[in-house]
Design a protein around this motif. Sequence first.
Motif, PDB file in Angstrom:
ATOM      1  N   TYR A 103      42.206  48.073  40.085  1.00 30.43           N
ATOM      2  CA  TYR A 103      41.131  47.673  41.049  1.00 30.43           C
ATOM      3  C   TYR A 103      39.781  47.235  40.174  1.00 30.43           C
ATOM      4  N   ILE A 104      39.004  46.662  40.817  1.00 29.00           N
ATOM      5  CA  ILE A 104      37.812  45.959  39.929  1.00 29.00           C
ATOM      6  C   ILE A 104      37.060  47.497  39.594  1.00 29.00           C
ATOM      7  N   LYS A 105      36.986  48.408  40.461  1.00 31.78           N
ATOM      8  CA  LYS A 105      36.310  49.607  40.338  1.00 31.78           C
ATOM      9  C   LYS A 105      36.631  50.467  39.083  1.00 31.78           C
ATOM     10  N   ASP A 106      38.067  50.226  38.671  1.00 30.37           N
ATOM     11  CA  ASP A 106      38.732  50.978  37.509  1.00 30.37           C
ATOM     12  C   ASP A 106      37.984  50.305  36.388  1.00 30.37           C
ATOM     13  N   THR A 112      43.649  43.153  49.548  1.00 30.67           N
ATOM     14  CA  THR A 112      42.746  43.586  48.716  1.00 30.67           C
ATOM     15  C   THR A 112      43.465  42.533  47.461  1.00 30.67           C
ATOM     16  N   THR A 113      42.407  42.559  46.311  1.00 35.98           N
ATOM     17  CA  THR A 113      42.782  41.748  45.139  1.00 35.98           C
ATOM     18  C   THR A 113      42.602  42.673  44.189  1.00 35.98           C
ATOM     19  N   TYR A 171      43.518  43.325  39.649  1.00 34.31           N
ATOM     20  CA  TYR A 171      43.493  42.655  38.465  1.00 34.31           C
ATOM     21  C   TYR A 171      44.835  43.131  37.518  1.00 34.31           C
ATOM     22  N   GLY A 231      41.804  38.614  50.471  1.00 28.94           N
ATOM     23  CA  GLY A 231      41.831  39.703  49.618  1.00 28.94           C
ATOM     24  C   GLY A 231      40.171  40.237  49.548  1.00 28.94           C
ATOM     25  N   SER A 232      40.093  40.760  48.160  1.00 32.53           N
ATOM     26  CA  SER A 232      38.697  41.449  48.353  1.00 32.53           C
ATOM     27  C   SER A 232      37.627  40.523  47.915  1.00 32.53           C
ATOM     28  N   PRO A 257      37.709  37.448  43.929  1.00 27.62           N
ATOM     29  CA  PRO A 257      37.334  38.492  44.316  1.00 27.62           C
ATOM     30  C   PRO A 257      35.890  39.135  43.821  1.00 27.62           C
ATOM     31  N   PHE A 283      34.476  42.256  45.478  1.00 31.19           N
ATOM     32  CA  PHE A 283      34.142  43.573  46.092  1.00 31.19           C
ATOM     33  C   PHE A 283      35.198  44.618  45.856  1.00 31.19           C
ATOM     34  N   PRO A 284      35.138  45.623  46.119  1.00 34.28           N
ATOM     35  CA  PRO A 284      36.231  46.800  46.112  1.00 34.28           C
ATOM     36  C   PRO A 284      37.327  46.455  47.431  1.00 34.28           C
ATOM     37  N   TYR A 285      36.652  45.702  48.592  1.00 32.53           N
ATOM     38  CA  TYR A 285      37.623  45.513  49.566  1.00 32.53           C
ATOM     39  C   TYR A 285      37.147  44.389  50.157  1.00 32.53           C
ATOM     40  N   ASN A 303      37.669  52.320  46.373  1.00 33.17           N
ATOM     41  CA  ASN A 303      38.550  51.341  46.676  1.00 33.17           C
ATOM     42  C   ASN A 303      39.466  51.361  48.057  1.00 33.17           C
ATOM     43  N   ARG A 304      39.235  49.990  48.595  1.00 29.38           N
ATOM     44  CA  ARG A 304      39.818  49.881  49.978  1.00 29.38           C
ATOM     45  C   ARG A 304      38.942  50.403  51.137  1.00 29.38           C
TER      46      ARG A 304
END
Lengths: 80, 426
Positions: A25-28, A62-63, A65, B155-156, B195, B197-199, B364-365
């Motif tokens: 995830y982008i947050k990671d 959700t996207t 990476y 997607g996000s 993308p 954002f987180p979601y 996330n999500r």
Amino acid sequence: MALSKDELKAKILEKAAKSPKPQLYIKDFYECDPDAKPRDIKNIANELVKESKLMFWSSGSTTMYAVPSRIKNEETAGGI
Amino acid sequence: MAKHATPLLDQLESGPWPSFVTDIKRQAETKPECWDILGILELSYKDRITHWKHGGIVGVFGYGGGIVGRYADVPEKFPGVEHFHTIRVAQPSSKYYTTKNLRQLMDLWEKHGSGMTNFHGSTGDIILLGTRTENLEPFFWDLTHDMSQDLGGSGSNLRTPANCIGQSRCEWACYDTEEVCYQLTQKYQDEIHRPAFPYKFKFKFSGCPNDCVAAIARSDISVIGTWRDDIRIDQAAVKGYIDGKFPSNGGAHAGRDWGKFDIEKEVIALCPTKCMKMEGGELKINNAECTRCMHCINVMPRALRPGKDTGASILVGAKAPILDGAQFSTLIVPFMKIEKENEFEELTEFIEKVWDWWMEVGKNRERVGETMQRIGLPTFIKVMGIDAIPQMVIEPRSNPYVFWSDEEVPGGFQRDVQEFRRRHAA
Ligand code: HEM
Ligand code: HEM
Ligand code: SF4
Ligand code: SF4
């Protein structure tokens, strides 16, 4: 003190190469530089995609990476 | 000729309603891969499990959205749907098309895909269902070069913004929904195509509280037209409605005899805030109490109109029930001027502030409405720099504990605990 762009790119790639699951995830990536703004990290991750060093993996809603070589082929659709 | 036996699907054609099975069979006459759509669906009905794999890596170069990858998990049985990706094409503002444009788009889709469409998906986009990976780039080239049209969001990403027809056809529009939608779509191209954002994140624009794009139910930021002065009243027209000269609701309920129009019963008694009355043959509205619900205006459009000092209310956090239950968005800014002159600066500042907070603290999500719920409205409005208003309170307090933060108490909490304990043993 925030990292330079190249340092941050290197950290993001390292994290993406070593993560247990290939998709992140982008947050990671936020923790690669806690001082950087989330939107800056997002922009740099997207730049790495443009350079073909990362790729997008999308579940539809959700996207995520991934490092291209860690994804075997297009149909590695585990489902998220 | 049908390529697979589909007894379960065939049953769906037996009802009195139009059937998607019939539609797909017709399409299969020219697009044989559509037989495999029926085949795989029949198999799913039999096995009681989906045979689609969700997700994957498809897209067009430079974009991180707009294509939703779908692969069959039984491609040997149904080679026609081995790949069956969905393409989202951004809809024009208000969904106005020329027939020429639609024909061109259909020709393009016959050429590069299955020919199956969905007008429109819940985000508003034109949904083109079913194509193979190798067709994506050629399709995208033709779409962008020959038709000057673009992909939508998935997607996000920021999803394709949507608006009601607004001032293009509707007298109730309190701001130019098409203009805002178009300008913000241009401004946030990067967020739509890559993308961010987180979601997912959506904004939608309705010109008045009738909310024809259902912004309040479907968008993370809902911009809903409103006014802050008084409802304009034409007393002669009010009398006209009472005397039966004009049909109520513009004649929408004329299909049956509902009896004579009764302003007390049909308008005044149904005002949610009870702020209307008839006095001396005139309709009176206590505008300070009116919640701008539009009911009276909808019933008597010739007599009542929104005020002239118009703008929008900004609400945040609607979502569908994917993780938690569905929720409407919550009123955050009761009134904001929506003006092209300053490039909608007040609105875009608000949007970006929400993004910055949500990207930082959202999981996330997690949609922004869920983040707000988890962390609490008081914190959210504090971050946004907005004062609480009574409308944000759902019910009187039921929790006896009130926690004050240091800065909310004059003089703060500075005190010597040792000194306190000398007088009050723990
Ligand atoms: C059991 C199977 C399936 C499940 C559980 C499922 C679930 C979902 C969910 C939850 C969404 C909403 C995603 C979001 O935007 O957050 C969605 C959207 C969508 N799905 Fe599926 N899906 C399934 C099968 C399929 C298949 C077979 C197709 C196409 C052949 C498909 C096409 C789509 C499309 C086009 C959208 C977006 C619609 C729009 O934009 O309004 N899905 N699906
Ligand atoms: C500011 C003052 C007080 C606070 C904040 C307070 C708070 C509490 C709390 C949190 C509980 C536990 C409730 C529960 O488990 O559901 C409780 C129970 C109890 N409190 Fe208080 N209390 C206060 C004053 C008093 C006073 C003055 C008395 C008696 C004169 C009292 C008698 C009790 C009793 C007997 C229980 C147990 C009730 C039961 O087990 O059903 N409390 N209190
Ligand atoms: S939301 Fe209001 S302004 Fe927009 S089309 Fe509907 S009634 Fe008209
Ligand atoms: S708009 Fe709604 S709340 Fe306002 S006066 Fe009319 S019915 Fe009452």
